[in-house]
Design a protein around this motif. Structure first.
Motif, PDB file in Angstrom:
ATOM      1  N   LEU A 121       5.615  -2.210 -21.224  1.00  0.00           N
ATOM      2  CA  LEU A 121       5.330  -1.650 -20.147  1.00  0.00           C
ATOM      3  C   LEU A 121       6.225  -2.263 -18.840  1.00  0.00           C
ATOM      4  CD1 LEU A 121       1.382  -2.077 -19.885  1.00  0.00           C
ATOM      5  CD2 LEU A 121       2.641  -0.061 -20.636  1.00  0.00           C
ATOM      6  N   THR A 122       6.372  -1.380 -17.733  1.00  0.00           N
ATOM      7  CA  THR A 122       7.294  -1.831 -16.886  1.00  0.00           C
ATOM      8  C   THR A 122       6.333  -2.937 -15.828  1.00  0.00           C
ATOM      9  OG1 THR A 122       6.325   0.045 -15.328  1.00  0.00           O
ATOM     10  CG2 THR A 122       8.346   0.333 -16.847  1.00  0.00           C
ATOM     11  N   PRO A 123       6.978  -3.472 -14.983  1.00  0.00           N
ATOM     12  CA  PRO A 123       6.232  -4.527 -14.145  1.00  0.00           C
ATOM     13  C   PRO A 123       5.125  -3.706 -13.219  1.00  0.00           C
ATOM     14  CG  PRO A 123       8.423  -5.156 -14.074  1.00  0.00           C
ATOM     15  CD  PRO A 123       8.390  -3.749 -14.861  1.00  0.00           C
ATOM     16  N   THR A 124       5.373  -2.200 -12.946  1.00  0.00           N
ATOM     17  CA  THR A 124       4.401  -1.755 -12.135  1.00  0.00           C
ATOM     18  C   THR A 124       3.331  -1.288 -13.012  1.00  0.00           C
ATOM     19  OG1 THR A 124       6.437  -0.908 -10.720  1.00  0.00           O
ATOM     20  CG2 THR A 124       4.168   0.479 -10.422  1.00  0.00           C
ATOM     21  N   GLU A 125       3.685  -0.837 -14.145  1.00  0.00           N
ATOM     22  CA  GLU A 125       2.625  -0.436 -15.135  1.00  0.00           C
ATOM     23  C   GLU A 125       1.748  -1.440 -15.459  1.00  0.00           C
ATOM     24  OE1 GLU A 125       4.972   3.356 -17.617  1.00  0.00           O
ATOM     25  OE2 GLU A 125       5.220   1.086 -18.220  1.00  0.00           O
ATOM     26  N   ARG A 126       2.431  -2.705 -15.591  1.00  0.00           N
ATOM     27  CA  ARG A 126       1.645  -3.816 -15.911  1.00  0.00           C
ATOM     28  C   ARG A 126       0.669  -4.180 -14.869  1.00  0.00           C
ATOM     29  NH1 ARG A 126       6.286  -5.940 -18.079  1.00  0.00           N
ATOM     30  NH2 ARG A 126       6.873  -7.297 -16.438  1.00  0.00           N
ATOM     31  N   GLU A 127       0.858  -4.092 -13.656  1.00  0.00           N
ATOM     32  CA  GLU A 127       0.241  -4.081 -12.503  1.00  0.00           C
ATOM     33  C   GLU A 127      -1.227  -3.126 -12.578  1.00  0.00           C
ATOM     34  OE1 GLU A 127       2.289  -4.558  -8.676  1.00  0.00           O
ATOM     35  OE2 GLU A 127       0.210  -4.383  -7.624  1.00  0.00           O
ATOM     36  N   THR A 128      -0.738  -2.030 -12.810  1.00  0.00           N
ATOM     37  CA  THR A 128      -1.917  -0.877 -12.882  1.00  0.00           C
ATOM     38  C   THR A 128      -2.908  -1.359 -14.003  1.00  0.00           C
ATOM     39  OG1 THR A 128      -0.024   0.679 -11.978  1.00  0.00           O
ATOM     40  CG2 THR A 128      -2.132   1.454 -12.830  1.00  0.00           C
ATOM     41  N   LEU A 129      -2.147  -1.749 -14.999  1.00  0.00           N
ATOM     42  CA  LEU A 129      -3.130  -1.942 -16.290  1.00  0.00           C
ATOM     43  C   LEU A 129      -3.954  -3.069 -15.621  1.00  0.00           C
ATOM     44  CD1 LEU A 129      -3.886  -1.573 -19.016  1.00  0.00           C
ATOM     45  CD2 LEU A 129      -2.215  -2.994 -19.893  1.00  0.00           C
ATOM     46  N   GLU A 130      -3.257  -4.043 -15.206  1.00  0.00           N
ATOM     47  CA  GLU A 130      -4.299  -5.217 -14.865  1.00  0.00           C
ATOM     48  C   GLU A 130      -5.510  -4.818 -13.779  1.00  0.00           C
ATOM     49  OE1 GLU A 130      -1.849  -8.635 -13.904  1.00  0.00           O
ATOM     50  OE2 GLU A 130      -3.482  -9.804 -13.358  1.00  0.00           O
ATOM     51  N   GLN A 131      -5.201  -4.224 -12.992  1.00  0.00           N
ATOM     52  CA  GLN A 131      -6.178  -3.660 -12.080  1.00  0.00           C
ATOM     53  C   GLN A 131      -7.404  -2.796 -12.686  1.00  0.00           C
ATOM     54  OE1 GLN A 131      -3.679  -1.785  -8.940  1.00  0.00           O
ATOM     55  NE2 GLN A 131      -3.222  -3.548  -8.018  1.00  0.00           N
ATOM     56  N   LEU A 132      -6.827  -2.253 -13.570  1.00  0.00           N
ATOM     57  CA  LEU A 132      -7.677  -1.126 -14.456  1.00  0.00           C
ATOM     58  C   LEU A 132      -8.642  -2.106 -15.063  1.00  0.00           C
ATOM     59  CD1 LEU A 132      -5.589   2.072 -15.212  1.00  0.00           C
ATOM     60  CD2 LEU A 132      -7.466   1.736 -13.501  1.00  0.00           C
ATOM     61  N   LEU A 133      -8.083  -2.920 -15.818  1.00  0.00           N
ATOM     62  CA  LEU A 133      -8.892  -3.698 -16.789  1.00  0.00           C
ATOM     63  C   LEU A 133      -9.839  -4.647 -16.061  1.00  0.00           C
ATOM     64  CD1 LEU A 133      -6.056  -4.604 -19.592  1.00  0.00           C
ATOM     65  CD2 LEU A 133      -7.930  -2.997 -19.811  1.00  0.00           C
ATOM     66  N   ALA A 134      -9.181  -5.025 -15.034  1.00  0.00           N
ATOM     67  CA  ALA A 134     -10.227  -6.037 -14.223  1.00  0.00           C
ATOM     68  C   ALA A 134     -11.544  -5.316 -13.678  1.00  0.00           C
ATOM     69  CB  ALA A 134      -9.257  -6.557 -12.698  1.00  0.00           C
ATOM     70  N   LYS A 135     -11.220  -3.815 -13.471  1.00  0.00           N
ATOM     71  CA  LYS A 135     -12.446  -3.291 -12.895  1.00  0.00           C
ATOM     72  C   LYS A 135     -13.497  -3.096 -13.973  1.00  0.00           C
ATOM     73  CE  LYS A 135     -12.243   0.278 -10.068  1.00  0.00           C
ATOM     74  NZ  LYS A 135     -12.110   1.520  -9.321  1.00  0.00           N
ATOM     75  N   LEU A 136     -13.233  -3.208 -15.300  1.00  0.00           N
ATOM     76  CA  LEU A 136     -13.896  -3.069 -16.280  1.00  0.00           C
ATOM     77  C   LEU A 136     -15.217  -4.146 -16.506  1.00  0.00           C
ATOM     78  CD1 LEU A 136     -11.859  -1.830 -19.298  1.00  0.00           C
ATOM     79  CD2 LEU A 136     -13.646  -0.497 -17.570  1.00  0.00           C
ATOM     80  N   SER A 137     -14.778  -5.361 -15.956  1.00  0.00           N
ATOM     81  CA  SER A 137     -15.692  -6.556 -16.222  1.00  0.00           C
ATOM     82  C   SER A 137     -16.416  -6.605 -14.958  1.00  0.00           C
ATOM     83  CB  SER A 137     -14.962  -8.114 -16.652  1.00  0.00           C
ATOM     84  OG  SER A 137     -13.657  -7.538 -16.635  1.00  0.00           O
TER      85      SER A 137
END
Lengths: 137, 137
Positions: A121-137
């Motif tokens: 993943l690119t840095p931007t994609e990683r940031e997006t992924l992090e935000q989405l995963l954080a929303k799950l918990s």
DNA sequence: TATTGTTATACTCTATAACTATA
DNA sequence: TATAGTTATAGAGTATAACAATA
């Protein structure tokens, strides 16, 4: 959206989450193997920063303290850490030896380089992924 | 980006992936409990669609066939499925009974409604998550 | 000879409960 | 009395290997 397509979407995502987690674990296991330590020892090496009591490590590991005793034994036998008595003499502080610190450094360098998220993943994609995963918990 | 901050990012994401997977598993276990079946039985119920040989189920389960025998025994005892001899008489086809089909339907309805990804993310977010996770493998 | 399912057995990871030594 | 670590033991989940029946 139909109930059926919701089910399919839920399943696809659950499967993708599981696969991604398993891939992460596999890469971690591969790195541990290269560094020459069992996977659980590698996990412990990543969690010990400075003198750490056994209960503290159990809590970081999210496991029972009875699981830490034989793990610490093993790491002590491998020369990766020492048990140092704490000020509270019930406590034993785990401290990495120079050998343990070297192994820790090697592990961490490889993780930073080879984690699937870092590789794919690119840095931007990683940031997006992090935000989405954080929303799950 | 420094090696240190890459390490921290890799760790954060690995941890988030793990947490999300574990949450998914917990919700699945909760649903299985409500439907009244053990977790592995619930997994099998989700994987059996139409007559399925035991090896086929093992492959969907990603486990050894020797693990399926006692699982199928248990499901047969619970009245959820039957072993039907296949045309190739070495094979035994697992077929859900009406009771098994009911349990399957209940499980699937709850999964579609209550999966963490379905509960916490919008359709757009789910699509983004799916694309990002797909890039990892 | 190769494949399907079964059986017996064993392994990995982890928890529970009872214990000891401190506090 | 409560906490830290240890020990012995047990459980869940899963694999390996040898086997019988069939292909």
């Amino acid at each position: 959206m139909s109930a059926q397509s919701q089910l399919l979407e839920a399943r696809r995502l659950a499967q993708l989450l599981l696969s991604a987690t398993e891939l992460s674990k596999e890469i971690f296991a591969e790195i541990a193997r290269e560094v020459g330590v069992p996977v659980q020892v590698a996990r412990a090496l990543c969690l010990i920063e400075g003198p750490t009591s056994m209960s503290e490590l159990a809590s970081k590991f999210t496991c029972d303290k009875s699981y830490i005793t034989p793990l610490a034994d093993q790491m002590e036998e491998m020369g990766l850490l020492e048990r140092v008595p704490g000020v509270d003499r019930r406590k034993k502080l785990l401290e990495l030896t120079p050998l343990g610190l070297t192994a820790q450094t090697q592990l961490e360098a490889q993780i930073a380089l080879r984690s699937p998220v870092m590789v794919s993943l690119t840095p931007t994609e990683r940031e997006t992924l992090e935000q989405l995963l954080a929303k799950l918990s």
